[in-house]
Motif scaffolding. Structure first.
Motif, PDB file in Angstrom:
ATOM      1  N   UNK A 140      20.835 -29.901 -17.849  1.00 34.05           N
ATOM      2  CA  UNK A 140      19.765 -29.312 -19.007  1.00 34.05           C
ATOM      3  C   UNK A 140      20.362 -28.926 -20.203  1.00 34.05           C
ATOM      4  N   UNK A 141      21.194 -27.729 -20.032  1.00 32.67           N
ATOM      5  CA  UNK A 141      21.593 -26.783 -21.076  1.00 32.67           C
ATOM      6  C   UNK A 141      22.994 -27.028 -21.019  1.00 32.67           C
ATOM      7  N   UNK A 142      23.549 -28.247 -21.021  1.00 29.76           N
ATOM      8  CA  UNK A 142      25.050 -28.308 -21.003  1.00 29.76           C
ATOM      9  C   UNK A 142      25.731 -27.686 -22.343  1.00 29.76           C
ATOM     10  N   UNK A 143      26.547 -26.703 -22.536  1.00 28.00           N
ATOM     11  CA  UNK A 143      27.267 -26.282 -23.671  1.00 28.00           C
ATOM     12  C   UNK A 143      26.325 -25.142 -24.506  1.00 28.00           C
ATOM     13  N   UNK A 144      25.113 -25.269 -24.030  1.00 22.93           N
ATOM     14  CA  UNK A 144      24.444 -24.383 -24.944  1.00 22.93           C
ATOM     15  C   UNK A 144      24.536 -22.715 -24.902  1.00 22.93           C
ATOM     16  N   UNK A 145      25.269 -22.376 -23.898  1.00 24.29           N
ATOM     17  CA  UNK A 145      25.484 -20.838 -23.773  1.00 24.29           C
ATOM     18  C   UNK A 145      26.354 -20.506 -24.748  1.00 24.29           C
ATOM     19  N   UNK A 146      27.452 -21.254 -24.884  1.00 28.35           N
ATOM     20  CA  UNK A 146      28.799 -20.938 -25.470  1.00 28.35           C
ATOM     21  C   UNK A 146      28.691 -21.576 -26.687  1.00 28.35           C
ATOM     22  N   UNK A 147      27.811 -22.620 -26.983  1.00 29.66           N
ATOM     23  CA  UNK A 147      27.791 -23.391 -28.264  1.00 29.66           C
ATOM     24  C   UNK A 147      29.005 -24.667 -28.064  1.00 29.66           C
ATOM     25  N   UNK A 148      29.488 -24.715 -26.961  1.00 27.99           N
ATOM     26  CA  UNK A 148      30.547 -25.579 -27.110  1.00 27.99           C
ATOM     27  C   UNK A 148      30.205 -26.630 -25.942  1.00 27.99           C
ATOM     28  N   UNK A 149      30.556 -27.804 -25.785  1.00 29.00           N
ATOM     29  CA  UNK A 149      30.459 -29.015 -25.003  1.00 29.00           C
ATOM     30  C   UNK A 149      31.898 -29.543 -24.438  1.00 29.00           C
ATOM     31  N   UNK A 150      32.096 -28.991 -23.503  1.00 24.79           N
ATOM     32  CA  UNK A 150      33.338 -29.557 -23.057  1.00 24.79           C
ATOM     33  C   UNK A 150      33.435 -31.143 -22.661  1.00 24.79           C
ATOM     34  N   UNK A 151      34.166 -31.861 -23.180  1.00 23.92           N
ATOM     35  CA  UNK A 151      34.028 -33.269 -23.250  1.00 23.92           C
ATOM     36  C   UNK A 151      35.741 -33.809 -22.991  1.00 23.92           C
ATOM     37  N   UNK A 152      35.298 -35.438 -23.213  1.00 21.95           N
ATOM     38  CA  UNK A 152      36.692 -36.004 -22.908  1.00 21.95           C
ATOM     39  C   UNK A 152      37.983 -35.291 -23.918  1.00 21.95           C
ATOM     40  N   UNK A 153      37.597 -35.187 -24.970  1.00 23.32           N
ATOM     41  CA  UNK A 153      38.431 -34.729 -26.046  1.00 23.32           C
ATOM     42  C   UNK A 153      39.088 -33.168 -25.749  1.00 23.32           C
ATOM     43  N   UNK A 154      38.198 -32.459 -25.237  1.00 22.85           N
ATOM     44  CA  UNK A 154      38.616 -30.919 -24.748  1.00 22.85           C
ATOM     45  C   UNK A 154      39.249 -31.119 -23.554  1.00 22.85           C
ATOM     46  N   UNK A 155      39.115 -32.016 -22.776  1.00 24.12           N
ATOM     47  CA  UNK A 155      39.951 -32.275 -21.460  1.00 24.12           C
ATOM     48  C   UNK A 155      41.218 -32.576 -21.897  1.00 24.12           C
ATOM     49  N   UNK A 156      41.481 -33.728 -22.830  1.00 23.35           N
ATOM     50  CA  UNK A 156      42.514 -34.098 -23.322  1.00 23.35           C
ATOM     51  C   UNK A 156      43.464 -32.917 -23.789  1.00 23.35           C
ATOM     52  N   UNK A 157      42.955 -32.219 -24.713  1.00 26.20           N
ATOM     53  CA  UNK A 157      43.478 -31.136 -25.380  1.00 26.20           C
ATOM     54  C   UNK A 157      44.077 -30.037 -24.372  1.00 26.20           C
ATOM     55  N   UNK A 158      43.425 -29.747 -23.269  1.00 24.65           N
ATOM     56  CA  UNK A 158      43.923 -28.814 -22.181  1.00 24.65           C
ATOM     57  C   UNK A 158      44.964 -29.444 -21.606  1.00 24.65           C
ATOM     58  N   UNK A 159      44.898 -30.631 -21.082  1.00 18.45           N
ATOM     59  CA  UNK A 159      46.034 -31.360 -20.451  1.00 18.45           C
ATOM     60  C   UNK A 159      47.299 -31.355 -21.491  1.00 18.45           C
ATOM     61  N   UNK A 160      47.047 -31.529 -22.602  1.00 15.14           N
ATOM     62  CA  UNK A 160      48.224 -31.605 -23.598  1.00 15.14           C
ATOM     63  C   UNK A 160      48.674 -30.343 -23.672  1.00 15.14           C
ATOM     64  N   UNK A 161      48.048 -29.278 -23.645  1.00 12.42           N
ATOM     65  CA  UNK A 161      48.433 -27.916 -23.766  1.00 12.42           C
ATOM     66  C   UNK A 161      49.153 -27.491 -22.371  1.00 12.42           C
TER      67      UNK A 161
END
Length: 277
Positions: free
Chosen positions: A54-75
């Motif tokens: 219900x509050x996905x991403x609300x606490x930090x202001x971020x939503x971890x999504x496909x793009x974020x996952x791809x960036x972490x894998x690339x890192x």
């Protein structure tokens, strides 16, 4: 899914850490620096990936999504000269499958944690020990244990979804004591056995959750006797907690376990791909 055993003679591991890509404080680079300072041999970043919350991403202001996952894998794939520590990129989802098999780039592994109960059980503030609610929670954990998308069952007896029933003002330690009481009242040996049997059939690991020191020691011993593999995780949300995993190792040793009882992902065979076990 995949499963492996960490190498004998290596340092400790921490397979459950959050960054500022979801609701954590540190960057991935800060996590890696701290992990190396703590002498870890393996570390996993496992940010929250749960669009059904219900509050996905609300606490930090971020939503971890496909793009974020791809960036972490690339890192991770771009790290050079890090032979002294093995780095994995996982995700932590909730009780509902998120379809990792269809993602363009798949995580190395998936932690399934029941952060909320999907059943429409009425709850009231101050009514924490509602048997209907905790029976529903127990059913959710059993479903997660049998879910082929899940590699590790996260904090099955800790960080329980008590929020809708809590009165304001409780401390971290008070909430942990509440969890111990819920565990004692409702989480029977028979339920643990059912979860462990489902996990064994699905080749799923059980997390030794260092932030809450759960599961309790007699159930760790039971899991050990049944042949469960355990995953060690600090569930760190700040850099200071990265690598705080001594409780898991001490607990496992106290019931006769060792490194051979620990789970970790298999090394990656190609960039961005999660090997099938």
């Amino acid at each position: 899914m995949n499963a492996g055993e960490r190498r004998e003679g290596s340092g400790p591991v921490d397979m459950h850490i959050h960054t500022n890509a979801s609701d954590g404080q540190p960057t991935a680079d800060e996590v890696l620096k701290q992990a190396k300072a703590k002498g870890l041999s393996m570390v996993a970043i496992t940010d929250h990936y749960d669009p059904f919350a219900a509050k996905y991403g609300a606490q930090s202001g971020n939503v971890f999504d496909d793009k974020s996952l791809a960036e972490q894998l690339k890192w991770r794939d771009g790290l050079a000269g890090e032979d002294d520590i093995e780095v994995f990129i996982g995700i932590e989802r909730g009780p509902i499958p998120v379809g990792t098999a269809s993602l363009p780039m798949q995580p190395d592994f998936v932690i399934g944690s029941v952060h909320y109960v999907t059943s429409k059980i009425p709850v009231e503030r101050g009514r924490l020990y509602d048997e209907r609610y905790w029976r529903a929670y127990m059913d959710e954990v059993l479903r997660v244990a049998s879910d082929p998308e899940v590699d590790v069952i996260g904090h099955m007896a800790g960080y329980l979804p008590m929020g809708p029933m809590l009165l304001p003002g409780s401390t971290f330690e008070e909430r942990r004591q509440m969890e111990r009481e819920i565990d004692a009242r409702f989480f029977s040996r028979e339920w643990y056995e059912d979860v462990f049997r489902a996990a064994l059939a699905n080749k799923t690991a059980i997390e030794l959750h260092c932030a809450t020191c759960t599961p309790r020691i007699d159930m760790v011993e039971l899991g050990l006797k049944m042949g469960i593999k355990f995953s060690v995780g600090s569930d760190a949300h700040n850099v200071e907690r990265v690598g705080k995993v001594a409780w898991a190792y001490d607990t496992l040793q106290s019931v006769g376990g060792g490194r051979h009882n620990l789970w970790c992902p298999l090394p990656q065979t190609r960039v961005g791909a999660r090997p099938v076990r």
